[in-house]
Enzyme design. Sequence first.
Site, PDB file in Angstrom:
ATOM      1  CB  THR A 137      -0.934  -0.073   1.148  1.00  3.57           C
ATOM      2  OG1 THR A 137      -1.363   1.167   1.304  1.00  3.57           O
ATOM      3  CG2 THR A 137       0.094  -0.154   2.477  1.00  3.57           C
ATOM      4  CG  ASP A 138      -1.222   4.783  -1.022  1.00  2.00           C
ATOM      5  OD1 ASP A 138      -1.701   4.299   0.079  1.00  2.00           O
ATOM      6  OD2 ASP A 138      -1.842   5.900  -1.512  1.00  2.00           O
ATOM      7  CD  GLU A 139      -3.327   3.640   4.272  1.00  2.00           C
ATOM      8  OE1 GLU A 139      -3.116   3.579   5.592  1.00  2.00           O
ATOM      9  OE2 GLU A 139      -4.701   3.538   4.018  1.00  2.00           O
ATOM     10  CE1 TYR A 163      -3.569  -2.515   5.447  1.00  2.00           C
ATOM     11  CE2 TYR A 163      -3.399  -0.284   5.098  1.00  2.00           C
ATOM     12  CZ  TYR A 163      -3.392  -1.598   4.781  1.00  2.00           C
ATOM     13  OH  TYR A 163      -3.372  -2.049   3.244  1.00  2.00           O
ATOM     14  CE  LYS A 167      -0.176  -4.447   2.899  1.00  2.00           C
ATOM     15  NZ  LYS A 167      -0.595  -5.826   2.395  1.00  2.00           N
TER      16      LYS A 167
HETATM   17  P1  NAD Z   1      -9.776  -7.267   1.808  1.00  2.00           P
HETATM   18  O1  NAD Z   1      -9.744  -6.936   3.277  1.00  2.00           O
HETATM   19  O2  NAD Z   1     -11.018  -7.073   0.912  1.00  2.00           O
HETATM   20  O3  NAD Z   1      -9.443  -9.024   1.537  1.00  2.00           O
HETATM   21  C1  NAD Z   1      -8.392  -9.563   2.363  1.00  2.00           C
HETATM   22  C2  NAD Z   1      -8.597 -11.048   2.131  1.00  2.00           C
HETATM   23  O4  NAD Z   1      -7.507 -11.576   2.980  1.00  2.00           O
HETATM   24  C3  NAD Z   1     -10.077 -11.647   2.508  1.00  2.00           C
HETATM   25  O5  NAD Z   1     -10.518 -12.673   1.724  1.00  2.00           O
HETATM   26  C4  NAD Z   1      -9.727 -12.235   3.893  1.00  2.00           C
HETATM   27  O6  NAD Z   1     -10.538 -13.726   4.056  1.00  2.00           O
HETATM   28  C5  NAD Z   1      -7.973 -13.021   3.636  1.00  2.00           C
HETATM   29  N1  NAD Z   1      -7.406 -13.061   4.674  1.00  2.00           N
HETATM   30  C6  NAD Z   1      -7.254 -12.230   5.768  1.00  2.00           C
HETATM   31  N2  NAD Z   1      -6.426 -12.940   6.859  1.00  2.00           N
HETATM   32  C7  NAD Z   1      -5.844 -14.031   6.259  1.00  2.00           C
HETATM   33  C8  NAD Z   1      -5.358 -14.936   6.683  1.00  2.00           C
HETATM   34  N3  NAD Z   1      -4.724 -14.875   7.933  1.00  2.00           N
HETATM   35  N4  NAD Z   1      -5.091 -16.149   5.954  1.00  2.00           N
HETATM   36  C9  NAD Z   1      -5.645 -16.278   4.617  1.00  2.00           C
HETATM   37  N5  NAD Z   1      -6.334 -15.070   4.166  1.00  2.00           N
HETATM   38  C10 NAD Z   1      -6.803 -14.292   4.849  1.00  2.00           C
HETATM   39  O7  NAD Z   1      -8.407  -6.479   1.270  1.00  2.00           O
HETATM   40  P2  NAD Z   1      -8.302  -5.765   0.110  1.00  2.00           P
HETATM   41  O8  NAD Z   1      -8.780  -4.525   0.010  1.00  2.00           O
HETATM   42  O9  NAD Z   1      -8.730  -6.711  -1.068  1.00  2.00           O
HETATM   43  O10 NAD Z   1      -6.755  -5.774  -0.046  1.00  2.00           O
HETATM   44  C11 NAD Z   1      -5.984  -6.905  -0.532  1.00  2.00           C
HETATM   45  C12 NAD Z   1      -4.501  -6.487  -0.278  1.00  2.00           C
HETATM   46  O11 NAD Z   1      -4.225  -5.082  -1.165  1.00  2.00           O
HETATM   47  C13 NAD Z   1      -3.998  -6.175   1.045  1.00  2.00           C
HETATM   48  O12 NAD Z   1      -2.758  -6.714   1.312  1.00  2.00           O
HETATM   49  C14 NAD Z   1      -3.880  -4.545   1.207  1.00  2.00           C
HETATM   50  O13 NAD Z   1      -3.052  -4.287   2.229  1.00  2.00           O
HETATM   51  C15 NAD Z   1      -3.462  -4.167  -0.213  1.00  2.00           C
HETATM   52  N6  NAD Z   1      -3.929  -3.083  -0.707  1.00  2.00           N
HETATM   53  C16 NAD Z   1      -5.403  -2.764  -0.569  1.00  2.00           C
HETATM   54  C17 NAD Z   1      -5.742  -1.314  -1.297  1.00  2.00           C
HETATM   55  C18 NAD Z   1      -7.107  -0.985  -1.170  1.00  2.00           C
HETATM   56  O14 NAD Z   1      -7.680   0.167  -1.361  1.00  2.00           O
HETATM   57  N7  NAD Z   1      -7.956  -1.831  -0.607  1.00  2.00           N
HETATM   58  C19 NAD Z   1      -4.811  -0.420  -1.810  1.00  2.00           C
HETATM   59  C20 NAD Z   1      -3.393  -0.924  -1.689  1.00  2.00           C
HETATM   60  C21 NAD Z   1      -3.317  -2.032  -1.090  1.00  2.00           C
HETATM   61  O1  DAU Z   2      -4.067   3.860   0.517  1.00  3.60           O
HETATM   62  C1  DAU Z   2      -4.505   2.643   0.400  1.00  3.60           C
HETATM   63  C2  DAU Z   2      -5.303   2.030   1.478  1.00  3.60           C
HETATM   64  O2  DAU Z   2      -6.627   2.525   1.127  1.00  3.60           O
HETATM   65  C3  DAU Z   2      -5.316   0.494   1.775  1.00  3.60           C
HETATM   66  O3  DAU Z   2      -3.879   0.137   1.834  1.00  3.60           O
HETATM   67  C4  DAU Z   2      -6.256   0.225   2.533  1.00  3.60           C
HETATM   68  O4  DAU Z   2      -6.383  -1.227   2.577  1.00  3.60           O
HETATM   69  C5  DAU Z   2      -7.640   0.587   2.489  1.00  3.60           C
HETATM   70  O5  DAU Z   2      -8.587   0.312   3.161  1.00  3.60           O
HETATM   71  C6  DAU Z   2      -7.648   2.019   2.019  1.00  3.60           C
HETATM   72  O6  DAU Z   2      -7.245   2.750   3.292  1.00  3.60           O
HETATM   73  P1  DAU Z   2      -8.015   4.407   3.612  1.00  3.60           P
HETATM   74  O7  DAU Z   2      -8.114   4.209   5.206  1.00  3.60           O
HETATM   75  O8  DAU Z   2      -7.524   5.373   2.877  1.00  3.60           O
HETATM   76  O9  DAU Z   2      -9.385   3.557   3.286  1.00  3.60           O
HETATM   77  P2  DAU Z   2     -11.033   4.086   3.687  1.00  3.60           P
HETATM   78  O10 DAU Z   2     -12.200   3.595   2.707  1.00  3.60           O
HETATM   79  O11 DAU Z   2     -11.156   3.506   5.061  1.00  3.60           O
HETATM   80  O12 DAU Z   2     -11.120   5.649   4.120  1.00  3.60           O
HETATM   81  C7  DAU Z   2     -10.855   6.474   2.925  1.00  3.60           C
HETATM   82  C8  DAU Z   2     -10.756   7.937   3.257  1.00  3.60           C
HETATM   83  O13 DAU Z   2     -12.155   8.247   3.766  1.00  3.60           O
HETATM   84  C9  DAU Z   2      -9.818   8.067   4.672  1.00  3.60           C
HETATM   85  O14 DAU Z   2      -9.347   9.540   4.565  1.00  3.60           O
HETATM   86  C10 DAU Z   2     -10.852   8.154   5.709  1.00  3.60           C
HETATM   87  C11 DAU Z   2     -12.384   8.538   5.117  1.00  3.60           C
HETATM   88  N1  DAU Z   2     -13.546   8.095   5.774  1.00  3.60           N
HETATM   89  C12 DAU Z   2     -13.557   6.718   5.778  1.00  3.60           C
HETATM   90  C13 DAU Z   2     -14.639   6.167   6.472  1.00  3.60           C
HETATM   91  C14 DAU Z   2     -14.877   4.635   6.367  1.00  3.60           C
HETATM   92  C15 DAU Z   2     -14.504   8.859   5.838  1.00  3.60           C
HETATM   93  O15 DAU Z   2     -14.328  10.278   5.996  1.00  3.60           O
HETATM   94  N2  DAU Z   2     -15.451   8.408   6.352  1.00  3.60           N
HETATM   95  C16 DAU Z   2     -15.866   6.935   6.687  1.00  3.60           C
HETATM   96  O16 DAU Z   2     -16.931   6.406   7.243  1.00  3.60           O
END
Ligand code: NAD
Ligand code: DAU
Length: 364
Positions: A137-139, A163, A167
């Site tokens: 992630t960019d975080e 989180y 990561k």
């Molecule tokens: P998600 O939470 O939707 O899915 C995570 C999946 O991992 C689920 O299917 C869950 O059951 C599985 N999982 C969790 N713990 C596990 C374990 N111990 N063993 C096996 N499986 C397990 O997450 P996502 O949003 O699809 O993100 C996927 C990956 O991409 C993550 O590594 C996250 O850090 C990264 N990522 C997400 C975003 C985003 O915006 N969602 C952005 C950048 C990177």
């Molecule tokens: O940047 C990549 C990340 O993006 C991934 O690594 C994470 O897995 C993914 O969950 C996401 O993280 P964020 O914290 O950015 O996503 P979220 O959707 O939770 O929140 C997006 C933005 O919106 C953040 O600035 C918080 C804000 N927010 C979120 C929720 C849930 C609100 O203002 N209100 C809300 O109820």
Amino acid sequence: MLLKSPIVVTGGAGFIGSNFVLQWLAEQQTNVTVLDNLTYAGNLENLTSVEKDKRYHFVLGDIVDGGSMRQLLDEQRPGAVVHFAAESHVDRSILGPAEFIRTNIEGTFQLLEAVRGYWSELPTPQQRAFRFLHVSTDEVYGSLTPTALAFTEETPYAPNSPYSASKAASDHLVRAYYHTYGLPVLTTNCSNNYGPHQFPEKLIPLVVLNALKGLPIPVYGDGQNVRDWLFVTDHCDGIRTVLERGVPGQTYNIGGRQEMSNLDLVQQICIVLDELKPTEKPYASLITFVKDRPGHDRRYAMNTSKIERELGWQPRETFAGGLRKTIQWYLDNPEWVEHVTSGSYREWIDLQYEPSSLTGAAKR
Ligand code: NAD
Ligand code: DAU
């Protein structure tokens, strides 16, 4: 060449992982084994459309269980492991960090150990071709001021939430396995994804579903935190590009060059909903400012020059197009929504937001 081997996808029942698997099966010929322990975020309904595909195989398992991971690798003989499995929601990491340490750090470590054992016993040509791709992630780079330059692959790590710290730790372990053992690893660091199958604790689906129910739309703080949004299939495409052409040991930023404040984003969602599902009052009237997330990173922005220049990847979806497709998907899939928003979802919403969230501040 590599894309002709079977692959193992951890976390393939989650949001991005399932989109990746669907895209892989649509565009590649080889077998995919999904390994997932189906936490609240894992959902086999995301994969229903391929459940009869002979190239697809699902294994219920936990990445922390290194012995089972090794057994799986010995049985499936993959040419690559694509590692999505993680606890992924920042707010949950604030309320309960332990599971993030367990899965994201311990789990990645156990998986790396299993992969190292499997890989070290492969014949040399397969060893050379093998890849472990870690999805991050960019975080991990921390928070930017409004005018700072976007993150590059050289930006020092400065994670601010449990989180992102977990990561970051996993990224460092992956890096170490390349430098210490020569394991051919690749790491991608991506910005915020949106699209079908995203669990509705995350901003975009939460806003869409609250709006449709006439519930308040919670915006943290002043709504001026900025995120860079990428449509999920573009992320999946980027991962496949890195898998095919990335240089082992390297990291690649992936992002949409679509920076936006949360308030702007929420307002855009409301405008699309006004058009697709009109009601008496505009949906924007539901926007409610609530208490900020502790340690809330102000801004993320990704410099994606490296992957564009070296590997020729670029996002294909426009933000307006991707947002409309996403909203339409949630409108078209009420059963999926119904299934994921029952039970534990309700418990999470009750824990995170005041019951009067309807007027109110986020609960801490
Ligand atoms: P998600 O939470 O939707 O899915 C995570 C999946 O991992 C689920 O299917 C869950 O059951 C599985 N999982 C969790 N713990 C596990 C374990 N111990 N063993 C096996 N499986 C397990 O997450 P996502 O949003 O699809 O993100 C996927 C990956 O991409 C993550 O590594 C996250 O850090 C990264 N990522 C997400 C975003 C985003 O915006 N969602 C952005 C950048 C990177
Ligand atoms: O940047 C990549 C990340 O993006 C991934 O690594 C994470 O897995 C993914 O969950 C996401 O993280 P964020 O914290 O950015 O996503 P979220 O959707 O939770 O929140 C997006 C933005 O919106 C953040 O600035 C918080 C804000 N927010 C979120 C929720 C849930 C609100 O203002 N209100 C809300 O109820």
